[in-house]
Design a protein around this motif. Sequence first.
Motif, PDB file in Angstrom:
ATOM      1  N   PHE A 246      46.384  43.959  55.160  1.00 37.22           N
ATOM      2  CA  PHE A 246      47.886  44.274  54.865  1.00 37.22           C
ATOM      3  C   PHE A 246      48.085  45.600  54.171  1.00 37.22           C
ATOM      4  CE2 PHE A 246      47.874  39.258  54.553  1.00 37.22           C
ATOM      5  CZ  PHE A 246      48.231  39.011  55.912  1.00 37.22           C
TER       6      PHE A 246
ATOM      7  N   GLY B  60      39.563  44.456  45.492  1.00 42.48           N
ATOM      8  CA  GLY B  60      38.493  44.180  44.578  1.00 42.48           C
ATOM      9  C   GLY B  60      38.784  45.072  43.153  1.00 42.48           C
ATOM     10  N   ILE B  61      39.929  45.086  42.502  1.00 41.04           N
ATOM     11  CA  ILE B  61      40.307  45.530  41.457  1.00 41.04           C
ATOM     12  C   ILE B  61      40.020  44.556  40.078  1.00 41.04           C
ATOM     13  CG2 ILE B  61      41.776  46.589  40.070  1.00 41.04           C
ATOM     14  CD1 ILE B  61      43.724  47.069  42.359  1.00 41.04           C
TER      15      ILE B  61
ATOM     16  N   GLN C 290      43.984  37.709  59.487  1.00 40.85           N
ATOM     17  CA  GLN C 290      45.338  38.274  58.957  1.00 40.85           C
ATOM     18  C   GLN C 290      46.299  38.714  60.111  1.00 40.85           C
ATOM     19  OE1 GLN C 290      42.905  40.478  55.583  1.00 40.85           O
ATOM     20  NE2 GLN C 290      45.073  40.662  55.350  1.00 40.85           N
TER      21      GLN C 290
ATOM     22  N   VAL D 178      51.945  40.243  46.558  1.00 37.36           N
ATOM     23  CA  VAL D 178      50.876  40.315  46.093  1.00 37.36           C
ATOM     24  C   VAL D 178      50.806  40.441  44.649  1.00 37.36           C
ATOM     25  CG1 VAL D 178      49.043  42.127  46.111  1.00 37.36           C
ATOM     26  CG2 VAL D 178      50.122  41.621  48.283  1.00 37.36           C
TER      27      VAL D 178
ATOM     28  N   ARG E 282      50.534  43.421  43.136  1.00 39.74           N
ATOM     29  CA  ARG E 282      50.337  44.970  42.915  1.00 39.74           C
ATOM     30  C   ARG E 282      51.117  45.666  44.184  1.00 39.74           C
ATOM     31  NH1 ARG E 282      45.690  46.071  39.655  1.00 39.74           N
ATOM     32  NH2 ARG E 282      44.471  44.152  39.123  1.00 39.74           N
TER      33      ARG E 282
ATOM     34  N   ASN F  24      45.283  34.279  39.240  1.00 41.47           N
ATOM     35  CA  ASN F  24      44.585  34.501  37.876  1.00 41.47           C
ATOM     36  C   ASN F  24      45.769  34.463  36.964  1.00 41.47           C
ATOM     37  OD1 ASN F  24      43.235  35.263  35.431  1.00 41.47           O
ATOM     38  ND2 ASN F  24      42.939  37.473  36.073  1.00 41.47           N
TER      39      ASN F  24
ATOM     40  N   ARG G 251      37.406  31.480  36.804  1.00 39.96           N
ATOM     41  CA  ARG G 251      37.308  33.024  37.490  1.00 39.96           C
ATOM     42  C   ARG G 251      36.072  32.741  38.348  1.00 39.96           C
ATOM     43  NH1 ARG G 251      39.512  36.847  34.250  1.00 39.96           N
ATOM     44  NH2 ARG G 251      39.515  38.092  36.237  1.00 39.96           N
TER      45      ARG G 251
ATOM     46  N   ILE H  95      41.225  26.883  42.744  1.00 39.09           N
ATOM     47  CA  ILE H  95      42.352  28.006  42.915  1.00 39.09           C
ATOM     48  C   ILE H  95      43.140  28.112  44.120  1.00 39.09           C
ATOM     49  CG2 ILE H  95      42.546  30.537  43.255  1.00 39.09           C
ATOM     50  CD1 ILE H  95      40.193  31.031  41.362  1.00 39.09           C
TER      51      ILE H  95
ATOM     52  N   ILE I 134      47.746  33.773  50.449  1.00 40.62           N
ATOM     53  CA  ILE I 134      47.174  32.335  50.822  1.00 40.62           C
ATOM     54  C   ILE I 134      47.510  30.973  50.663  1.00 40.62           C
ATOM     55  CG2 ILE I 134      44.795  34.096  50.439  1.00 40.62           C
ATOM     56  CD1 ILE I 134      44.588  31.945  47.795  1.00 40.62           C
TER      57      ILE I 134
ATOM     58  N   VAL J  98      47.910  34.310  56.801  1.00 42.04           N
ATOM     59  CA  VAL J  98      46.234  34.225  56.567  1.00 42.04           C
ATOM     60  C   VAL J  98      45.912  32.876  57.281  1.00 42.04           C
ATOM     61  CG1 VAL J  98      44.531  34.048  54.967  1.00 42.04           C
ATOM     62  CG2 VAL J  98      46.379  35.807  54.534  1.00 42.04           C
TER      63      VAL J  98
HETATM   64  C1  HEM Z   1      43.228  39.669  44.112  1.00 39.17           C
HETATM   65  C2  HEM Z   1      44.352  40.017  48.768  1.00 39.17           C
HETATM   66  C3  HEM Z   1      42.340  35.723  49.633  1.00 39.17           C
HETATM   67  C4  HEM Z   1      41.707  35.002  45.028  1.00 39.17           C
HETATM   68  C5  HEM Z   1      43.894  39.887  45.350  1.00 39.17           C
HETATM   69  C6  HEM Z   1      44.616  41.466  45.419  1.00 39.17           C
HETATM   70  C7  HEM Z   1      44.649  41.497  46.632  1.00 39.17           C
HETATM   71  C8  HEM Z   1      44.096  40.230  47.615  1.00 39.17           C
HETATM   72  C9  HEM Z   1      45.268  42.656  47.564  1.00 39.17           C
HETATM   73  C10 HEM Z   1      44.754  42.414  44.482  1.00 39.17           C
HETATM   74  C11 HEM Z   1      43.619  43.255  43.938  1.00 39.17           C
HETATM   75  C12 HEM Z   1      42.667  42.764  43.118  1.00 39.17           C
HETATM   76  O1  HEM Z   1      43.243  42.436  41.963  1.00 39.17           O
HETATM   77  O2  HEM Z   1      41.548  42.770  43.085  1.00 39.17           O
HETATM   78  C13 HEM Z   1      43.637  38.975  49.572  1.00 39.17           C
HETATM   79  C14 HEM Z   1      43.964  38.807  50.859  1.00 39.17           C
HETATM   80  C15 HEM Z   1      43.152  37.453  51.026  1.00 39.17           C
HETATM   81  C16 HEM Z   1      42.819  36.972  49.858  1.00 39.17           C
HETATM   82  C17 HEM Z   1      44.752  39.646  51.942  1.00 39.17           C
HETATM   83  C18 HEM Z   1      43.178  36.644  52.354  1.00 39.17           C
HETATM   84  C19 HEM Z   1      42.955  37.600  53.679  1.00 39.17           C
HETATM   85  C20 HEM Z   1      41.936  35.108  48.630  1.00 39.17           C
HETATM   86  C21 HEM Z   1      41.411  33.867  48.282  1.00 39.17           C
HETATM   87  C22 HEM Z   1      41.320  33.839  47.068  1.00 39.17           C
HETATM   88  C23 HEM Z   1      41.771  34.837  46.186  1.00 39.17           C
HETATM   89  C24 HEM Z   1      41.236  32.937  49.417  1.00 39.17           C
HETATM   90  C25 HEM Z   1      40.840  32.272  46.201  1.00 39.17           C
HETATM   91  C26 HEM Z   1      41.061  31.303  46.661  1.00 39.17           C
HETATM   92  C27 HEM Z   1      42.163  36.316  44.392  1.00 39.17           C
HETATM   93  C28 HEM Z   1      41.875  36.650  42.991  1.00 39.17           C
HETATM   94  C29 HEM Z   1      42.273  37.881  42.665  1.00 39.17           C
HETATM   95  C30 HEM Z   1      42.772  38.343  43.918  1.00 39.17           C
HETATM   96  C31 HEM Z   1      41.163  35.668  41.913  1.00 39.17           C
HETATM   97  C32 HEM Z   1      42.135  38.520  41.441  1.00 39.17           C
HETATM   98  C33 HEM Z   1      43.549  38.281  40.559  1.00 39.17           C
HETATM   99  C34 HEM Z   1      43.508  38.814  39.106  1.00 39.17           C
HETATM  100  O3  HEM Z   1      42.351  38.736  38.539  1.00 39.17           O
HETATM  101  O4  HEM Z   1      44.216  39.480  38.849  1.00 39.17           O
HETATM  102  N1  HEM Z   1      43.678  39.352  46.511  1.00 39.17           N
HETATM  103  N2  HEM Z   1      43.126  37.934  48.824  1.00 39.17           N
HETATM  104  N3  HEM Z   1      42.054  35.727  47.185  1.00 39.17           N
HETATM  105  N4  HEM Z   1      42.509  37.369  44.865  1.00 39.17           N
HETATM  106 FE1  HEM Z   1      42.914  37.607  46.976  1.00 39.17          FE
END
Ligand code: HEM
Length: 477
Positions: A196, A201-202, A254, A285, A287, A339, A357, A401, A425, A455
């Motif tokens: 998107f 991965g931050i 996606q 998002v 962010r 989170n 976490r 989650i 999601i 998604v």
């Molecule tokens: C954070 C995208 C699926 C859990 C993020 C971020 C993006 C993102 C852009 C912000 C970058 C970051 O803080 O690292 C996506 C996309 C997904 C997806 C496009 C599906 C295609 C999921 C799923 C889960 C998940 C399935 C768990 C059920 C998290 C968590 C964070 C995160 C735990 C960090 C939040 C924080 O600590 O602030 N995701 N994500 N994501 N995502 Fe996803």
Amino acid sequence: STAPPLDLNNVQGDSLIGLPKKTQTYVFFQIDDNVKGFRTQLAQLVPLITSAAQVQSHRASIAQNKKTAADKGVPPPLLKLAGVNIAFSHSGLAKLGITDEIGDTAFDGGMLADAQDLGDQGTTSGGTFTPNWIPAFKNPVHGVILISGDSHVTTAATLLEIEKIFAVGTSNATLHEVLRLVGDVRPGDEKGHEHFGFLDGISQPAVQGVDTSPNPGQETVSQGIILLGREGDTVTRPSWALDGSLIALRYLFQLVPEFDTFLKQNPIPGLPPIQGSELLGARFVGRWKSGAPIDITPTQDNPALGADPSRNNDFRYAFPDDPQTQDRCPFAAHTRKTNPRADLEDLSPPISTETRRIIRRGIQFGPEVSAVEAATGKTVQGRGLIFVAYQSNIVNGFQFIQHSWANNTGFPIDKPVTPGFDPIIGQATDPSSRTLSGTNPNAQSNTLALPTQWVVPKGGEYFFSPSIPALKSTLVL
Ligand code: HEM
């Protein structure tokens, strides 16, 4: 516990440190009936397994080389590392004759049995729910071998070596591949961004004793939140499970052109349309595309902030001291749902998020959006995220989650208006029924209807990534 202190030589590299991920190949396999043969051949794979200590020293060398090269004004040398890790599903362990229970009901049942509860779409016939997954994941997958590297040439060479070990293609083969997924980091400036367009991965938890200089805002978790049998893991495990980790792997497609079209058609009012659409995406998002948190910079992107690890995770959704508003970030924004920081930690009494976490690895798959797809707003070629999350407890981590936060319209709890679905999601029984509040900062109790679920899960499995000593002692013959 009587366990000796953690030794990174014992832990497979992808969980705690992360295998290099320019390109990654996931080989999903079934073990054939010659189980003894498989376990004998597995012994030859073990020396190829990349440990957390190896990845860590590889990273240190890269950093050192970069510095030396910069001092000399020359480009840094390419350091090649082909990483290899292996993990087994519950049915895979059973096939090997390992009957000790790891102690995680999600892992024991497998992801296929969990799909309906996770909110995946599917059909029910004769009382049995079958998700709309690709066939490979609707049949038993016993394990997965992850091969990562700097190029397809490197991963192909490593894969060949592994196929030799298991005599693939000969009558002595003891496993057969059921699916191969190849993920690649996106090209050019999109490196590190998911499809998107947002930097990913931050935010990862720091692990006690491993990530010893966390970035501002990065919370440290006990080792047992990620590793089985370590402090903070409250479940009784078989002794050989020590330093293993549980994986939730999801094959997530996606719908990028459809997502972009929705943003374009629903800009936040009061701004020029392009900015209004960008703001809507950022509020979905949590962010901006650069990674800059909207809780810190709510009205416009700030690429320098997004790229700065000392600032880009330093927020709690409580600016200046109140998590009860969505002025800056909608309650249901993806990062806030997954989170919630102050939303739980500032309740009285506070609720800790530590056991929720997860460490996210995984990688993008599929091509960039084509001109035709962009023009028509319709996906033609599949693309998305091979989502991989490590935790010691899937019931507390990924499953919770997805099920109890992202899909739960009432989460975060105790808010003045209903948050709604995680727009990225969140999954509903009827995917066209999803709504969320707070997208418009000037009308925060308005709900926005999301006609499309962008998604789309097409499979996945829960795996156990054993420690290297467990591979040597319990799994091989
Ligand atoms: C954070 C995208 C699926 C859990 C993020 C971020 C993006 C993102 C852009 C912000 C970058 C970051 O803080 O690292 C996506 C996309 C997904 C997806 C496009 C599906 C295609 C999921 C799923 C889960 C998940 C399935 C768990 C059920 C998290 C968590 C964070 C995160 C735990 C960090 C939040 C924080 O600590 O602030 N995701 N994500 N994501 N995502 Fe996803």
